[in-house]
Each structure stands twice: as C-alpha cells, then as structure tokens.
Design an enzyme around this catalytic site. Structure first.
Site, PDB file in Angstrom:
ATOM      1  N   LYS A  42       0.860  -1.194   0.000  1.00 51.42           N
ATOM      2  CA  LYS A  42       0.000   0.000   0.000  1.00 51.42           C
ATOM      3  C   LYS A  42       0.892   1.238   0.000  1.00 51.42           C
ATOM      4  CE  LYS A  42      -3.908   1.939   2.655  1.00 51.42           C
ATOM      5  NZ  LYS A  42      -4.657   1.830   3.939  1.00 51.42           N
ATOM      6  N   SER A  86      -9.709   2.147   3.020  1.00 56.05           N
ATOM      7  CA  SER A  86      -8.869   2.846   2.074  1.00 56.05           C
ATOM      8  C   SER A  86      -7.943   1.944   1.271  1.00 56.05           C
ATOM      9  CB  SER A  86      -8.039   3.891   2.812  1.00 56.05           C
ATOM     10  OG  SER A  86      -7.094   3.252   3.669  1.00 56.05           O
ATOM     11  N   SER A  92      -9.365  -0.181   7.232  1.00 56.74           N
ATOM     12  CA  SER A  92      -8.887  -0.112   5.845  1.00 56.74           C
ATOM     13  C   SER A  92      -8.198  -1.351   5.314  1.00 56.74           C
ATOM     14  CB  SER A  92      -7.953   1.074   5.675  1.00 56.74           C
ATOM     15  OG  SER A  92      -8.722   2.254   5.649  1.00 56.74           O
TER      16      SER A  92
END
Ligand code: GLN
Length: 513
Positions: free
Chosen positions: A85, A160, A184
């Site tokens: 990420k 997210s 997330s």
C-alpha cells in the site's frame, strides 16, 4: 489453463513450497505476476506504481542465494512477491499516500516492514492505490485513479486499502500490505473476498508507515488464505526500537495456530456474537452468510453465545472525533517547506511563508482530507477540547471496557466485517456520513488496539463477497488464526473450492508463459 493462470492462483504458501522444491524460481513468480498486472491494470487500476525492475533484481538475488544453499534461515515465504500500500515508505520508490502533496516524493529510507520483507527475500511488485492518506472506505478519494473491484468492475473495492485488496483478489499479487486505522485492511477484504488482518496495536512496527491517526494506525497483511496472512504477519511482526509504541514481545506462533485450525476441531472454543453489530443497516445477504458461518463454527465444536458490548454504538462517533484530531496534527507536516509539493502564491499576493503554506495545502490536499483537518482542528480548539476530544476519549475507555468484559466471557468475538457488499462508484461520495457507516463494525477494534481479521463468508444475493470478522484480546493474535482457518476450510468445502473460483477473470485469459 495456461501456466501463468496456474501459478498466480496458488496460495503464497504453495508458491513458497514450489520455490523450496525448485519447481519454480522467484524470478518466474515475479514474471508471472507482471504479466497479470499488465493485462489486468487497464481495468482494475490497483497499482499507483509497478516496480518491475526492482522486483526482478530482488528475485534474482534471492534465486542466487537459494542456489548457493543460503536460505535455510529465511522465513517460509522467502522468494514470494508482495504488493505494498502506498501509505508505507519504500526507499527509492515514489511514495505518495495517493496525495498530490507528495507527488514525486522518493523516500530516502525503508519502513521497518519493508526492511523485513527485503531481508526475507520477498520482491516488491509495486505500490497500491488508496484513499488519499488512507481516509475513506472506497478508494474513490485517491488523487490519482479509481480502483475497480475485480468481482464487478462497476463497484468500489472498499477502502482505504482498495488497491492492495483488488491486487490480491485479481491475482496481480499473492500478498499485500495494508494499513488499518478504522478498517482499511478488513473492510476492503470483505468487499473483495480476500483475507485482511489488523494485528494488535504495536505488534507490527509503524516506523515508515505514513501517519494518519497514530493511536489507531496499524500495518497488517492482505492475502487470499488465512495461513498466508499468518505467515506474512510472522515476517513483518516483532519489536522495533524505532517505534515507541511497539510491543516488546516475540511474534506469537501464528502459522501454527492457522495450521491447527485447518484440522477443523474447535471443541472448547467460546465464541461471542456481538449483539450490537447486526440488525438495522446490515444487508440481509450479509447477515445470511454470517449466520451460515456461525452454524459451521458450531458444527466444528465451538460454543457460540451472544455478547453485548453496550458502548459500540458510540464507537463511530468517538472515532470521527479522535481520528480527525490526530489527522489535523499529523498532516501539519505537509507545509511545502521540507519536502513534497510547494505552490507559491500568485505575484499580487505577498510572498510569505504563511501564504505559500496555504496555497500549497489548498492545491495539495483533496476535499476529504481538508474536511478532516478542519474537523480535527475544531475538536482540539480551546474551549471545545473537553466537550469533543475529551468526551470521545472517555467513550474510547468505555469501549475498551466492553471488550475486557466480553473477553471474560468468551475467547473470540465475531461480527460481519462490513454492513454491506461493494457499492457502485459515486453512490456514497456526496454523503460522507453514509461513507463513514461502512466502518461501524471495524472501528471498535482500532479504538481498543485489539487484533481483528476479516475472511470471506460467501456471496450475497448481488453476487458480491461478504466478510466475517474475528476479534481477539490484545497481544493474542494467534487466537484469531485458529477459528478463522477452521471456518475457511469448512466454507471452502461447502463451496467445493475457494471463493474466487466463482469470479470472472477475463484479464487472465490468454496469458502464457
Ligand atoms: N474508512 C475509515 C476512515 O476513512 C478507515 C480508514 C483507515 O482504516 N485507514 O477513516
């Protein structure tokens, strides 16, 4: 089936076994995933940056070590590639947190988790998309692109960490890292049919994780199987003197717990069904799949009882005070002074530092990030601090007490991970509160610092994946892995295979070695 399809559909543990038996090299694994990435990205858009050259160099270095017999001390996942990420800094590879304010920033150092992956010989495939600074539940708040859900490309992948979740679901990567401040990792896991884990707060170093809300942030694994997450958490976990909140204790035997779970015997385990995390707002298909999972847990010998956590209905409200307060403080560092974007005021405006900062922040931050900075600044301001921030911290304590009481009664808690399946693009963008509601079930674990995991529990009536969440007491992440692995095995038997076999993957067609 072409060979690339066969390779990328293996679990990370299976890939690792093939590496050790020399049936496949780390380079071949990286090449296979690069082929999938090339073919999938025009539709999925999970990656902000693909680091093919770096990944191949890392794979070659590992393969040479293996041929020299120097890999015995490396973790089981050695040689298996992974996606990261873009909230986690990677030396020499652009890291933006999906924000314009960090566009072009090349970190001069690696996060601790990245150092550990490199030491384990795990090649980095690239950086995945997210909501800007990890703020959102759909990945639509990225400043760069919208990531699509591989199960239905008209739908969001959750957020997210939608990039990491979609990359793993679409077979672009066998593993990924995410960050979880309010859900997330777990919520996109539920929406894409993948496994996602938020470890105990402090169990995985946050050094090099871009700070969103420091008392809630946690790095964790994304994978397609429970065992793969266990193996990955063992690689990235452990004490780190560069993170002052890191817990000084050895990583628990997570993979052992997962393997124990695969025997599907849960006799003696007490499971608590959280009463407050069901009913109104939960999609019927999500609840139906959840109830089926409860039946399977019982069939394996677990005793399931209902448990009340009376303050959970206030968790979302407390989170949306505490989190923006910390965001407003953490994001003050993006001021155009030291690194990242700098926008000078127009010629007719005084060329002061303060004006430069406000022009930079106006241009560099998106709407959602601005909204949270304003909310947090207000909540922390003199005269309002006690009423807002102070009250929210009191609620946080009550939620911790709810967990403590619950864990006096049961070993592990369960709930649906997300109240709904993946929604369509744009559906919640004009209604921040509807967007925030996605995290009702995941936020309590962040507020209390306890570990939690989401695994797929089936497909809802709309054909989209749903997730079930396990929550365990602090510092006992191993308690998640046994029942989760047991349920995964039982569910896969009932589906005659892994959940992803019912996903259409046109981007894998026609890929050959
Ligand atoms: N969706 C939540 C939020 O927007 C959680 C974000 C996260 O875990 N990073 O705050």
């Amino acid at each position: 089936m072409s060979e690339v399809q066969e390779i990328v559909k293996l679990s990370a543990a299976q890939m690792a076994a093939k590496i050790r038996s020399k049936e496949i090299s780390s380079r071949e694994l990286v090449e296979a995933h690069m082929q999938v990435i090339e073919s999938a990205e025009p539709t999925i858009k999970a990656f902000l940056k693909v680091s093919a050259d770096e990944a191949l160099a890392q794979a070659d270095a590992f393969d040479q070590k293996l041929s020299r017999g120097e890999t015995q001390d490396l973790p089981e996942l050695a040689g298996v590639p992974i996606a990261i990420k873009d909230m986690i800094v990677t030396k020499g590879i652009e890291t933006t947190a999906a924000s314009k304010i960090l566009e072009g920033w090349i970190p001069p150092y690696d996060a601790t988790v990245i150092e550990k992956l490199k030491a384990a010989g795990m090649p980095l495939l690239g950086k995945t998309n997210l909501d800007e600074f990890a703020q959102g539940s759909s990945t639509e708040h990225s400043a760069y692109q919208t990531t699509h859900n591989p199960w239905n490309t008209d739908c969001v992948p959750g957020g997210s960490g939608g990039g990491s979740a979609s990359a793993v679901a679409a077979f672009e990567a066998p593993l990924a890292l995410g960050t979880d401040t309010g859900g997330s990792i777990r919520q996109p896991g539920a929406l894409t049919g993948t496994v996602g884990v938020k470890p105990t707060y402090g169990a995985v170093s946050r050094f090099g994780a871009i700070a969103m809300a420091s008392s809630l942030d946690q790095i964790g694994p994304v994978s397609r199987t429970v065992l793969d997450s266990a193996l990955l958490q063992e690689v990235i976990g452990g004490n780190d003197r560069r993170d002052s909140t890191s817990i000084p204790m050895p990583v628990p035997a997570l993979a052992q717990a997962a393997r124990e779970g695969m025997k599907r015997d849960l006799k003696g385990l007490k499971v608590g069904l959280v009463k407050e995390l069901s009913g109104e707002g939960f999609q019927p298909g999500v609840e139906a799949r959840f109830n089926e999972s409860v039946k399977l847990l019982e069939a394996m010998g677990a005793e399931v009882v209902e448990v009340s956590c009376p303050h959970f209905p206030y968790a979302l409200g407390a989170y949306y005070i505490i989190m923006p307060s910390e965001v407003s403080s953490n994001l003050a560092r993006y001021d155009g002074m030291r690194y990242g974007l700098r926008v000078m005021p127009p010629a007719d405006v005084p060329q002061t530092a303060a004006n430069m900062m406000s022009y930079t922040r106006e241009a560099g931050f998106g709407d959602e990030v601005k909204r949270r900075i304003i909310l947090g600044t207000y909540a922390l301001s003199a005269g309002y601090y006690d009423a807002w921030y102070g009250s929210a911290q009191k609620v946080r304590t009550l939620i911790i007490e709810d967990f403590n009481k619950a864990f006096e009664q049961v070993d592990v808690l369960i709930s649906p991970t997300s109240p709904t399946t993946a929604f369509h693009f744009g559906e919640k963008m004009d209604d921040p509160v509807a967007m925030y509601m996605n995290d009702v079930a995941t936020i309590p674990a962040n507020l209390a610092g306890v570990p939690a995991m989401s695994i797929p529990s089936g497909l809802s009536d709309d054909g989209m994946p749903t997730g079930i969440q396990f929550i365990a007491p602090q510092k006992h992440d191993e308690v998640l892995y046994k029942p989760a692995a047991a349920l995964e095995a039982a569910l896969e038997e009932s589906w005659n295979g892994p959940i992803w076999q019912s996903m259409n993957t046109p981007w894998l067609d026609g890929l050959h070695k």
